[in-house]
Design an enzyme around this catalytic site. Sequence first.
Site, PDB file in Angstrom:
ATOM      1  N   SER A 140       0.576  -1.368  -0.083  1.00 36.28           N
ATOM      2  CA  SER A 140      -0.426   0.235   0.376  1.00 36.28           C
ATOM      3  C   SER A 140       0.977   1.278   0.092  1.00 36.28           C
ATOM      4  O   SER A 140       1.720   1.299   0.847  1.00 36.28           O
ATOM      5  CB  SER A 140      -0.817  -0.112   1.149  1.00 36.28           C
ATOM      6  OG  SER A 140      -1.585   1.553   1.711  1.00 36.28           O
ATOM      7  N   TYR A 154      -2.559  -1.197   9.953  1.00 36.90           N
ATOM      8  CA  TYR A 154      -2.887  -1.511   8.376  1.00 36.90           C
ATOM      9  C   TYR A 154      -1.465  -1.115   7.729  1.00 36.90           C
ATOM     10  O   TYR A 154      -1.130  -2.230   7.171  1.00 36.90           O
ATOM     11  CB  TYR A 154      -3.964  -1.056   7.654  1.00 36.90           C
ATOM     12  CG  TYR A 154      -3.891  -1.117   6.338  1.00 36.90           C
ATOM     13  CD1 TYR A 154      -4.656  -1.894   6.455  1.00 36.90           C
ATOM     14  CD2 TYR A 154      -3.768  -0.486   5.946  1.00 36.90           C
ATOM     15  CE1 TYR A 154      -5.075  -2.536   5.028  1.00 36.90           C
ATOM     16  CE2 TYR A 154      -3.489  -0.404   4.140  1.00 36.90           C
ATOM     17  CZ  TYR A 154      -4.101  -1.290   3.870  1.00 36.90           C
ATOM     18  OH  TYR A 154      -4.530  -1.631   2.368  1.00 36.90           O
TER      19      TYR A 154
END
Length: 248
Positions: A140, A154
Amino acid sequence: MRKNIIITGASSGLGEGMAKAFAKRGRNLGLCARRLDRLEVLKADLLQINPDIIVHTQALDVNNHDAVFRVFNQFRKDFGVVDRVFVNAGIGKGGAIGAGHFKENKETFLTNAVSALAQCEAAVEIFRAQNHGHLVTISSVGAVRGFPGLMNVYAASKAALSSLSEGLQIELLHTPIQVSTIHPGFIRTPMNEEAKSLPFAVNIETGCNAIVNAIEKEIKNAYVPFWPWALLHYLLRIAPLNILRKLS
């Protein structure tokens, strides 16, 4: 050409979108996820897209690490050879640390980091035996910095995956085994459908096409879609903490 491809977390989101993109390109697919019923529906769709491909499906919870090795090796038997593996399965549960979200935060880190390690181990074990292959990890843009609140764990889990992937790139340099890390920006998927603000977000077809184009070039580290994330990730690296706080 990387003909036989394994994708984890293939029943929805980026996994489903990438499967459809590769079906259009004539690739055989080994799809795994927890929801086998969803995979069977997807398999039917893929064979409508391209009836000349082979599609195998397996139920898999990537947090069952022994099962990861078993399923990957079954796909190897099914195909004879595995050319590319996507470490794609991931979740985004959780909340601010110290606010009663430990169970969800632990599940996110376990799935995105520890279970990603299991997938990398299983894939590279196959590639070493074959002496070729392409490992692709889906990280990400959030991996480039720490973020507060629900993004904290996350982002940290994806940073761990990016670091693991880079270590593999170094270790396997100048071998027939390639390693790519994809850092998607905001792509609309079921994981983030309730998010109030996703700047520069694109739909799943656009996002997956950008990912697949980068993968086909076997770029070591790709930030996709190229605009604006190829530039923004540099700015995120140097942004002051108070700016990062406003982004959460």
